[in-house]
Design an enzyme around this catalytic site. Structure first.
Site, PDB file in Angstrom:
ATOM      1  N   GLU A  27       0.884  -1.163   0.000  1.00  0.00           N
ATOM      2  CA  GLU A  27       0.000   0.000   0.000  1.00  0.00           C
ATOM      3  C   GLU A  27       0.919   1.209   0.000  1.00  0.00           C
ATOM      4  O   GLU A  27       1.510   1.543   1.023  1.00  0.00           O
ATOM      5  CB  GLU A  27      -0.918  -0.038   1.234  1.00  0.00           C
TER       6      GLU A  27
ATOM      7  N   CYS B 270      -1.830   8.932   2.690  1.00  0.00           N
ATOM      8  CA  CYS B 270      -1.724   8.469   1.310  1.00  0.00           C
ATOM      9  C   CYS B 270      -3.037   8.686   0.576  1.00  0.00           C
ATOM     10  O   CYS B 270      -3.045   8.929  -0.637  1.00  0.00           O
ATOM     11  CB  CYS B 270      -1.316   7.003   1.266  1.00  0.00           C
TER      12      CYS B 270
END
Length: 451
Positions: free
Chosen positions: A226, A260
Protein backbone atom coordinates in the site's frame (compact mmCIF):
# COMPACT_ATOMS: atom_id res chain seq x y z
CA UNK A 1 16.65 4.77 18.63
CA UNK A 2 15.05 8.11 19.57
CA UNK A 3 11.64 9.66 18.97
CA UNK A 4 11.66 13.46 18.78
CA UNK A 5 8.51 15.50 19.31
CA UNK A 6 8.15 17.55 16.09
CA UNK A 7 6.30 20.33 17.94
CA UNK A 8 9.01 21.17 20.52
CA UNK A 9 11.98 19.05 19.36
CA UNK A 10 12.20 17.22 22.71
CA UNK A 11 13.20 13.56 22.90
CA UNK A 12 10.07 11.71 24.02
CA UNK A 13 11.15 8.07 23.78
CA UNK A 14 14.31 5.98 23.48
CA UNK A 15 14.79 2.28 22.87
CA UNK A 16 17.74 0.05 22.04
CA UNK A 17 17.77 -1.48 18.58
CA UNK A 18 17.66 -5.27 18.55
CA UNK A 19 20.80 -7.19 17.71
CA UNK A 20 20.81 -9.82 14.96
CA UNK A 21 20.64 -12.51 17.63
CA UNK A 22 17.65 -10.86 19.30
CA UNK A 23 15.87 -10.51 15.95
CA UNK A 24 16.31 -14.20 15.21
CA UNK A 25 15.13 -15.11 18.70
CA UNK A 26 11.97 -13.04 18.17
CA UNK A 27 11.28 -14.75 14.84
CA UNK A 28 11.87 -18.17 16.42
CA UNK A 29 9.41 -17.27 19.17
CA UNK A 30 6.84 -16.18 16.57
CA UNK A 31 7.23 -19.39 14.59
CA UNK A 32 6.94 -21.52 17.72
CA UNK A 33 3.77 -19.67 18.70
CA UNK A 34 2.27 -20.29 15.26
CA UNK A 35 2.29 -24.05 15.84
CA UNK A 36 -0.24 -23.67 18.64
CA UNK A 37 -2.03 -20.48 17.58
CA UNK A 38 -3.10 -21.94 14.24
CA UNK A 39 -5.00 -24.65 16.14
CA UNK A 40 -7.13 -22.20 18.14
CA UNK A 41 -10.78 -21.81 17.21
CA UNK A 42 -12.35 -18.69 15.77
CA UNK A 43 -14.35 -18.31 18.96
CA UNK A 44 -11.13 -18.26 21.02
CA UNK A 45 -9.54 -15.69 18.74
CA UNK A 46 -12.71 -13.58 18.69
CA UNK A 47 -12.83 -13.45 22.47
CA UNK A 48 -9.28 -12.12 22.59
CA UNK A 49 -9.91 -9.64 19.78
CA UNK A 50 -12.96 -8.24 21.55
CA UNK A 51 -10.72 -7.83 24.59
CA UNK A 52 -8.25 -5.88 22.46
CA UNK A 53 -11.07 -3.57 21.36
CA UNK A 54 -12.02 -3.04 24.99
CA UNK A 55 -8.41 -2.27 25.91
CA UNK A 56 -8.17 0.30 23.12
CA UNK A 57 -11.35 2.08 24.17
CA UNK A 58 -10.54 1.91 27.88
CA UNK A 59 -7.06 3.46 27.51
CA UNK A 60 -7.49 5.46 24.30
CA UNK A 61 -6.05 8.63 25.82
CA UNK A 62 -2.84 6.84 26.83
CA UNK A 63 -2.33 5.42 23.35
CA UNK A 64 -3.33 8.64 21.58
CA UNK A 65 -0.91 10.75 23.59
CA UNK A 66 2.02 8.53 22.59
CA UNK A 67 1.06 9.11 18.96
CA UNK A 68 0.70 12.87 19.34
CA UNK A 69 4.03 13.24 21.10
CA UNK A 70 5.94 11.12 18.58
CA UNK A 71 4.55 12.33 15.23
CA UNK A 72 2.47 15.41 15.99
CA UNK A 73 -1.07 14.25 15.18
CA UNK A 74 -3.61 16.59 16.84
CA UNK A 75 -4.87 14.81 19.95
CA UNK A 76 -8.55 14.77 18.95
CA UNK A 77 -7.65 13.06 15.67
CA UNK A 78 -5.30 10.70 17.52
CA UNK A 79 -8.13 9.57 19.81
CA UNK A 80 -10.34 9.03 16.75
CA UNK A 81 -7.62 6.81 15.28
CA UNK A 82 -7.54 4.65 18.40
CA UNK A 83 -11.33 4.32 18.29
CA UNK A 84 -11.11 3.20 14.66
CA UNK A 85 -8.62 0.50 15.69
CA UNK A 86 -11.18 -0.78 18.19
CA UNK A 87 -13.72 -0.90 15.36
CA UNK A 88 -11.52 -3.10 13.15
CA UNK A 89 -10.98 -5.46 16.11
CA UNK A 90 -14.72 -5.80 16.60
CA UNK A 91 -15.37 -6.18 12.87
CA UNK A 92 -13.04 -9.15 12.43
CA UNK A 93 -13.98 -10.68 15.78
CA UNK A 94 -17.49 -10.87 14.39
CA UNK A 95 -16.80 -11.67 10.72
CA UNK A 96 -13.49 -13.55 10.36
CA UNK A 97 -15.01 -17.02 10.63
CA UNK A 98 -17.56 -16.20 7.95
CA UNK A 99 -14.89 -14.72 5.67
CA UNK A 100 -12.71 -17.83 6.00
CA UNK A 101 -15.30 -20.57 6.04
CA UNK A 102 -14.94 -23.37 3.51
CA UNK A 103 -16.43 -22.56 0.10
CA UNK A 104 -18.16 -25.54 -1.51
CA UNK A 105 -17.91 -25.73 -5.29
CA UNK A 106 -19.96 -28.13 -7.38
CA UNK A 107 -17.81 -30.24 -9.71
CA UNK A 108 -17.82 -33.88 -10.85
CA UNK A 109 -16.22 -34.86 -7.53
CA UNK A 110 -18.03 -36.40 -4.60
CA UNK A 111 -17.01 -33.28 -2.69
CA UNK A 112 -14.92 -30.27 -3.73
CA UNK A 113 -14.30 -27.11 -1.80
CA UNK A 114 -11.83 -24.34 -1.05
CA UNK A 115 -10.42 -23.85 2.44
CA UNK A 116 -8.49 -20.89 3.82
CA UNK A 117 -5.60 -21.81 6.10
CA UNK A 118 -3.00 -19.66 7.91
CA UNK A 119 0.51 -19.50 6.47
CA UNK A 120 2.63 -18.51 9.50
CA UNK A 121 4.70 -15.48 10.46
CA UNK A 122 3.90 -12.31 8.51
CA UNK A 123 6.16 -9.25 8.64
CA UNK A 124 4.60 -5.77 8.53
CA UNK A 125 6.72 -2.75 7.58
CA UNK A 126 4.64 0.23 8.63
CA UNK A 127 4.74 4.06 8.43
CA UNK A 128 4.40 6.82 10.99
CA UNK A 129 1.42 8.79 9.69
CA UNK A 130 -1.28 6.51 11.15
CA UNK A 131 0.96 4.64 13.58
CA UNK A 132 -1.80 2.51 15.13
CA UNK A 133 -4.40 2.21 12.36
CA UNK A 134 -1.98 1.08 9.64
CA UNK A 135 -0.73 -1.68 11.94
CA UNK A 136 -4.13 -2.79 13.23
CA UNK A 137 -5.63 -3.13 9.78
CA UNK A 138 -2.87 -5.67 9.07
CA UNK A 139 -2.54 -7.32 12.47
CA UNK A 140 -6.19 -7.95 13.26
CA UNK A 141 -7.12 -9.98 10.16
CA UNK A 142 -3.74 -11.72 10.25
CA UNK A 143 -4.24 -12.90 13.82
CA UNK A 144 -7.87 -13.82 13.25
CA UNK A 145 -6.78 -15.96 10.27
CA UNK A 146 -4.41 -17.87 12.57
CA UNK A 147 -1.21 -16.14 11.49
CA UNK A 148 1.43 -14.45 13.65
CA UNK A 149 2.45 -10.82 13.28
CA UNK A 150 5.85 -9.17 13.60
CA UNK A 151 6.19 -5.42 13.13
CA UNK A 152 9.00 -3.21 11.86
CA UNK A 153 7.60 0.23 12.62
CA UNK A 154 8.84 3.61 11.39
CA UNK A 155 11.86 4.72 13.38
CA UNK A 156 10.16 7.88 14.71
CA UNK A 157 7.20 6.02 16.30
CA UNK A 158 8.95 3.29 18.28
CA UNK A 159 6.85 4.02 21.37
CA UNK A 160 3.66 3.44 19.38
CA UNK A 161 5.11 0.14 18.19
CA UNK A 162 5.75 -0.93 21.78
CA UNK A 163 2.26 0.22 22.77
CA UNK A 164 0.67 -1.94 20.05
CA UNK A 165 2.40 -5.06 21.34
CA UNK A 166 1.28 -4.05 24.82
CA UNK A 167 -2.35 -3.79 23.68
CA UNK A 168 -2.40 -7.37 22.45
CA UNK A 169 -0.63 -8.60 25.58
CA UNK A 170 -3.05 -6.74 27.86
CA UNK A 171 -5.93 -8.30 25.92
CA UNK A 172 -4.59 -11.75 26.77
CA UNK A 173 -3.10 -12.89 23.47
CA UNK A 174 -0.46 -15.59 24.04
CA UNK A 175 3.12 -14.36 24.13
CA UNK A 176 4.63 -14.23 20.66
CA UNK A 177 1.38 -13.72 18.74
CA UNK A 178 2.39 -10.15 17.96
CA UNK A 179 5.84 -8.64 18.44
CA UNK A 180 7.28 -5.22 17.72
CA UNK A 181 10.87 -5.37 16.50
CA UNK A 182 12.71 -2.07 17.19
CA UNK A 183 15.04 -2.15 14.19
CA UNK A 184 16.17 0.22 11.46
CA UNK A 185 15.43 -0.25 7.77
CA UNK A 186 18.78 -1.86 7.05
CA UNK A 187 17.69 -4.93 9.04
CA UNK A 188 14.50 -5.54 7.03
CA UNK A 189 16.13 -7.51 4.22
CA UNK A 190 17.49 -10.06 6.67
CA UNK A 191 14.10 -10.48 8.33
CA UNK A 192 12.39 -11.07 4.98
CA UNK A 193 15.00 -13.68 4.04
CA UNK A 194 14.49 -15.60 7.27
CA UNK A 195 12.85 -18.89 6.24
CA UNK A 196 10.36 -18.69 9.10
CA UNK A 197 8.90 -15.43 7.75
CA UNK A 198 6.32 -16.38 5.11
CA UNK A 199 5.04 -13.06 3.75
CA UNK A 200 5.41 -9.28 3.96
CA UNK A 201 3.03 -6.34 3.92
CA UNK A 202 4.25 -2.78 3.58
CA UNK A 203 2.61 0.62 3.75
CA UNK A 204 4.94 3.40 2.69
CA UNK A 205 6.77 5.01 -0.20
CA UNK A 206 7.46 3.64 -3.68
CA UNK A 207 11.22 3.18 -2.99
CA UNK A 208 10.49 1.28 0.23
CA UNK A 209 7.86 -0.85 -1.48
CA UNK A 210 10.14 -1.59 -4.41
CA UNK A 211 12.97 -2.67 -2.10
CA UNK A 212 10.75 -4.92 0.01
CA UNK A 213 9.03 -6.45 -3.02
CA UNK A 214 12.38 -7.11 -4.67
CA UNK A 215 13.74 -8.96 -1.64
CA UNK A 216 10.51 -10.88 -1.08
CA UNK A 217 10.34 -11.73 -4.77
CA UNK A 218 13.82 -13.20 -4.70
CA UNK A 219 12.61 -15.46 -1.89
CA UNK A 220 9.26 -16.20 -3.61
CA UNK A 221 7.26 -14.72 -0.75
CA UNK A 222 3.88 -13.04 -0.99
CA UNK A 223 3.71 -9.25 -0.60
CA UNK A 224 0.97 -6.66 -0.28
CA UNK A 225 2.01 -3.07 -0.97
CA UNK A 226 0.00 0.00 0.00
CA UNK A 227 2.04 2.88 -1.35
CA UNK A 228 1.58 6.58 -2.07
CA UNK A 229 -1.35 8.40 -3.56
CA UNK A 230 -2.26 11.66 -5.24
CA UNK A 231 -6.04 11.48 -5.03
CA UNK A 232 -8.13 13.86 -7.09
CA UNK A 233 -11.15 15.73 -5.73
CA UNK A 234 -13.42 16.40 -8.73
CA UNK A 235 -15.94 19.24 -8.26
CA UNK A 236 -18.81 19.53 -10.76
CA UNK A 237 -21.06 22.62 -11.03
CA UNK A 238 -24.09 20.85 -9.57
CA UNK A 239 -22.37 19.80 -6.34
CA UNK A 240 -23.71 20.75 -2.93
CA UNK A 241 -21.15 23.51 -2.53
CA UNK A 242 -21.33 23.93 1.24
CA UNK A 243 -20.97 20.21 1.96
CA UNK A 244 -18.36 19.74 -0.78
CA UNK A 245 -16.14 22.48 0.64
CA UNK A 246 -16.38 20.98 4.12
CA UNK A 247 -15.56 17.48 2.84
CA UNK A 248 -12.72 18.52 0.53
CA UNK A 249 -11.07 20.59 3.27
CA UNK A 250 -11.17 17.56 5.56
CA UNK A 251 -9.95 15.29 2.75
CA UNK A 252 -6.80 17.37 2.32
CA UNK A 253 -6.01 18.74 5.76
CA UNK A 254 -6.88 16.08 8.33
CA UNK A 255 -3.78 14.59 9.94
CA UNK A 256 -2.04 17.77 8.74
CA UNK A 257 -2.29 16.44 5.20
CA UNK A 258 -0.12 13.41 5.91
CA UNK A 259 -2.17 10.62 4.40
CA UNK A 260 -1.72 8.47 1.31
CA UNK A 261 -5.47 8.75 0.62
CA UNK A 262 -5.70 12.50 1.18
CA UNK A 263 -7.23 14.55 -1.62
CA UNK A 264 -4.15 16.22 -3.06
CA UNK A 265 -5.38 17.54 -6.41
CA UNK A 266 -8.48 19.76 -6.42
CA UNK A 267 -10.08 19.67 -9.87
CA UNK A 268 -12.86 22.27 -10.21
CA UNK A 269 -15.22 22.93 -13.11
CA UNK A 270 -14.42 26.26 -14.76
CA UNK A 271 -17.96 27.60 -14.28
CA UNK A 272 -17.79 27.51 -10.47
CA UNK A 273 -14.07 27.83 -9.82
CA UNK A 274 -14.06 31.46 -8.62
CA UNK A 275 -16.91 31.00 -6.14
CA UNK A 276 -15.53 27.70 -4.93
CA UNK A 277 -11.98 29.06 -4.50
CA UNK A 278 -13.13 31.99 -2.39
CA UNK A 279 -15.15 29.80 -0.03
CA UNK A 280 -12.50 27.09 0.08
CA UNK A 281 -9.69 29.49 0.97
CA UNK A 282 -11.85 31.06 3.67
CA UNK A 283 -12.51 27.64 5.20
CA UNK A 284 -8.81 26.74 5.15
CA UNK A 285 -7.87 30.02 6.84
CA UNK A 286 -10.20 29.16 9.72
CA UNK A 287 -8.44 25.87 10.51
CA UNK A 288 -6.84 26.18 13.93
CA UNK A 289 -3.10 25.54 14.08
CA UNK A 290 -1.19 25.05 17.31
CA UNK A 291 -0.06 22.60 19.96
CA UNK A 292 -1.10 19.08 18.88
CA UNK A 293 -1.93 18.29 22.52
CA UNK A 294 -4.65 20.99 22.48
CA UNK A 295 -7.99 19.31 21.72
CA UNK A 296 -9.04 22.30 19.57
CA UNK A 297 -6.01 22.08 17.26
CA UNK A 298 -6.76 20.85 13.74
CA UNK A 299 -3.40 21.52 12.07
CA UNK A 300 -0.37 20.32 14.00
CA UNK A 301 3.15 19.96 12.72
CA UNK A 302 4.49 17.77 9.96
CA UNK A 303 6.07 14.69 11.53
CA UNK A 304 9.68 15.81 10.92
CA UNK A 305 11.33 19.05 9.86
CA UNK A 306 13.03 17.44 6.86
CA UNK A 307 9.61 16.42 5.55
CA UNK A 308 8.38 20.00 5.88
CA UNK A 309 11.43 21.16 3.93
CA UNK A 310 10.66 18.65 1.16
CA UNK A 311 7.11 20.01 0.93
CA UNK A 312 8.44 23.57 0.82
CA UNK A 313 10.65 22.60 -2.10
CA UNK A 314 7.73 21.03 -4.02
CA UNK A 315 5.67 24.17 -3.47
CA UNK A 316 8.45 26.51 -4.59
CA UNK A 317 9.05 24.54 -7.80
CA UNK A 318 5.37 24.92 -8.72
CA UNK A 319 5.35 28.63 -7.88
CA UNK A 320 8.46 29.10 -10.01
CA UNK A 321 6.57 27.37 -12.84
CA UNK A 322 3.65 29.83 -12.58
CA UNK A 323 1.33 28.62 -9.80
CA UNK A 324 -0.06 31.22 -7.38
CA UNK A 325 -0.35 30.83 -3.60
CA UNK A 326 -3.83 31.88 -2.43
CA UNK A 327 -3.19 31.32 1.26
CA UNK A 328 -0.41 29.90 3.44
CA UNK A 329 2.92 28.89 2.00
CA UNK A 330 5.15 29.58 4.99
CA UNK A 331 7.14 27.07 7.05
CA UNK A 332 8.50 27.34 10.60
CA UNK A 333 10.67 24.32 11.42
CA UNK A 334 8.25 21.34 11.25
CA UNK A 335 5.14 23.54 11.05
CA UNK A 336 3.73 24.23 7.59
CA UNK A 337 0.85 26.63 7.07
CA UNK A 338 -2.28 25.17 5.44
CA UNK A 339 -1.72 26.17 1.84
CA UNK A 340 -3.94 26.51 -1.24
CA UNK A 341 -2.30 27.01 -4.64
CA UNK A 342 -4.07 28.10 -7.83
CA UNK A 343 -3.18 27.60 -11.47
CA UNK A 344 -1.59 24.17 -11.09
CA UNK A 345 -0.97 22.46 -14.43
CA UNK A 346 -0.16 18.84 -15.20
CA UNK A 347 3.55 19.51 -15.65
CA UNK A 348 3.97 21.03 -12.18
CA UNK A 349 5.40 19.26 -9.16
CA UNK A 350 2.21 19.72 -7.12
CA UNK A 351 0.29 17.79 -9.76
CA UNK A 352 2.54 14.88 -10.66
CA UNK A 353 4.29 14.24 -7.31
CA UNK A 354 2.73 13.14 -4.04
CA UNK A 355 2.62 16.01 -1.54
CA UNK A 356 2.68 14.74 2.03
CA UNK A 357 1.48 17.72 4.05
CA UNK A 358 -1.06 20.57 4.19
CA UNK A 359 -0.78 21.83 0.60
CA UNK A 360 -3.35 21.47 -2.18
CA UNK A 361 -3.26 22.61 -5.80
CA UNK A 362 -6.23 23.76 -7.89
CA UNK A 363 -6.65 22.75 -11.54
CA UNK A 364 -9.69 23.58 -13.68
CA UNK A 365 -11.59 21.54 -16.28
CA UNK A 366 -14.49 22.16 -18.66
CA UNK A 367 -15.85 18.73 -19.65
CA UNK A 368 -16.37 15.31 -18.07
CA UNK A 369 -13.84 13.85 -20.49
CA UNK A 370 -11.23 16.41 -19.43
CA UNK A 371 -11.92 15.67 -15.76
CA UNK A 372 -11.39 11.94 -16.29
CA UNK A 373 -8.20 12.61 -18.23
CA UNK A 374 -6.85 14.80 -15.42
CA UNK A 375 -7.70 12.22 -12.76
CA UNK A 376 -5.94 9.47 -14.69
CA UNK A 377 -2.95 11.68 -15.61
CA UNK A 378 -1.13 10.46 -12.53
CA UNK A 379 1.28 7.63 -11.84
CA UNK A 380 -0.72 6.98 -8.66
CA UNK A 381 -4.05 5.17 -8.52
CA UNK A 382 -5.30 4.96 -4.96
CA UNK A 383 -8.62 6.77 -5.04
CA UNK A 384 -10.75 9.57 -6.46
CA UNK A 385 -13.66 11.59 -5.03
CA UNK A 386 -16.37 13.00 -7.27
CA UNK A 387 -18.78 15.69 -6.09
CA UNK A 388 -22.05 16.01 -8.00
CA UNK A 389 -25.80 15.77 -7.37
CA UNK A 390 -26.23 13.87 -10.64
CA UNK A 391 -25.72 10.31 -9.46
CA UNK A 392 -26.45 8.85 -12.90
CA UNK A 393 -23.52 10.82 -14.28
CA UNK A 394 -21.36 9.74 -11.35
CA UNK A 395 -22.13 6.07 -11.94
CA UNK A 396 -21.23 6.38 -15.64
CA UNK A 397 -17.88 7.94 -14.72
CA UNK A 398 -16.86 5.26 -12.21
CA UNK A 399 -15.54 2.68 -14.76
CA UNK A 400 -13.47 5.38 -16.47
CA UNK A 401 -11.20 5.96 -13.48
CA UNK A 402 -8.04 3.89 -13.06
CA UNK A 403 -8.03 4.09 -9.25
CA UNK A 404 -8.63 1.36 -6.69
CA UNK A 405 -11.50 3.31 -5.09
CA UNK A 406 -14.13 5.81 -6.23
CA UNK A 407 -16.09 7.77 -3.64
CA UNK A 408 -19.06 9.90 -4.64
CA UNK A 409 -19.72 12.98 -2.48
CA UNK A 410 -17.28 11.71 0.16
CA UNK A 411 -13.57 11.69 0.88
CA UNK A 412 -11.69 8.46 0.19
CA UNK A 413 -11.35 6.57 3.47
CA UNK A 414 -10.60 3.09 4.73
CA UNK A 415 -13.43 1.07 6.24
CA UNK A 416 -13.09 -2.45 7.73
CA UNK A 417 -16.10 -3.56 5.68
CA UNK A 418 -14.59 -2.54 2.31
CA UNK A 419 -11.40 -3.64 0.52
CA UNK A 420 -8.67 -1.01 0.44
CA UNK A 421 -5.78 -0.70 -2.02
CA UNK A 422 -4.59 0.93 -5.20
CA UNK A 423 -3.36 0.53 -8.75
CA UNK A 424 -0.28 1.70 -10.67
CA UNK A 425 2.51 2.87 -8.31
CA UNK A 426 0.02 3.05 -5.44
CA UNK A 427 0.67 -0.66 -4.95
CA UNK A 428 -1.14 -3.97 -5.19
CA UNK A 429 -3.14 -6.33 -3.05
CA UNK A 430 -5.96 -5.39 -0.73
CA UNK A 431 -6.39 -4.78 2.98
CA UNK A 432 -9.55 -5.01 5.10
CA UNK A 433 -12.88 -6.74 4.45
CA UNK A 434 -13.12 -10.30 3.15
CA UNK A 435 -10.52 -9.58 0.47
CA UNK A 436 -7.93 -8.37 2.97
CA UNK A 437 -8.10 -11.32 5.35
CA UNK A 438 -7.64 -13.70 2.41
CA UNK A 439 -4.35 -12.10 1.27
CA UNK A 440 -2.23 -14.07 3.75
CA UNK A 441 -3.82 -17.50 3.76
CA UNK A 442 -3.28 -20.70 1.82
CA UNK A 443 -6.25 -20.88 -0.52
CA UNK A 444 -6.41 -24.64 -0.66
CA UNK A 445 -8.33 -26.60 -3.27
CA UNK A 446 -9.79 -29.88 -1.98
CA UNK A 447 -11.14 -32.51 -4.40
CA UNK A 448 -12.57 -35.79 -3.12
CA UNK A 449 -13.38 -38.52 -5.61
CA UNK A 450 -15.27 -41.67 -4.73
CA UNK A 451 -14.72 -44.87 -6.76
Amino acid sequence: MKSINPYNQEVVYEIDELTEEQINQAIDKADDRFLSWRKTSFSERSKLMYAAATELKKNKKEYAEAMTLEMGKPISQAIAEIEKCAWVCEYYAENAEKHLSDRNIETDAELSYVSYEPIGVVLAVMPWNYPYWQVFRFAVPALMAGNIGILKHASNVMHCGEKIQQIFERAGFPEGCFQHLPINSDKVEGVIKNKKVKAVTLTGSKPAGSAVASTAGSEIKKTVLELGGSNALVVFPDCNMEETIKTTVQARFQNTGQSCIAGKRLLIHQSVVEEFKDKYVSAVRHLKSGDPMDKNTYIGTVAREDLAKDLEDQLQKSVDAGAKILTGGKRDKAYFEPTVVDGVTTDMTLFHEETFGPVIGITTFETEEEAVKLVNASDFGLGVSVFTEDLDRAKKLIPKFDDGAVFINELVKSDPRLPFGGTKISGYGRELSEDGIREFVNIKTVYIHKY
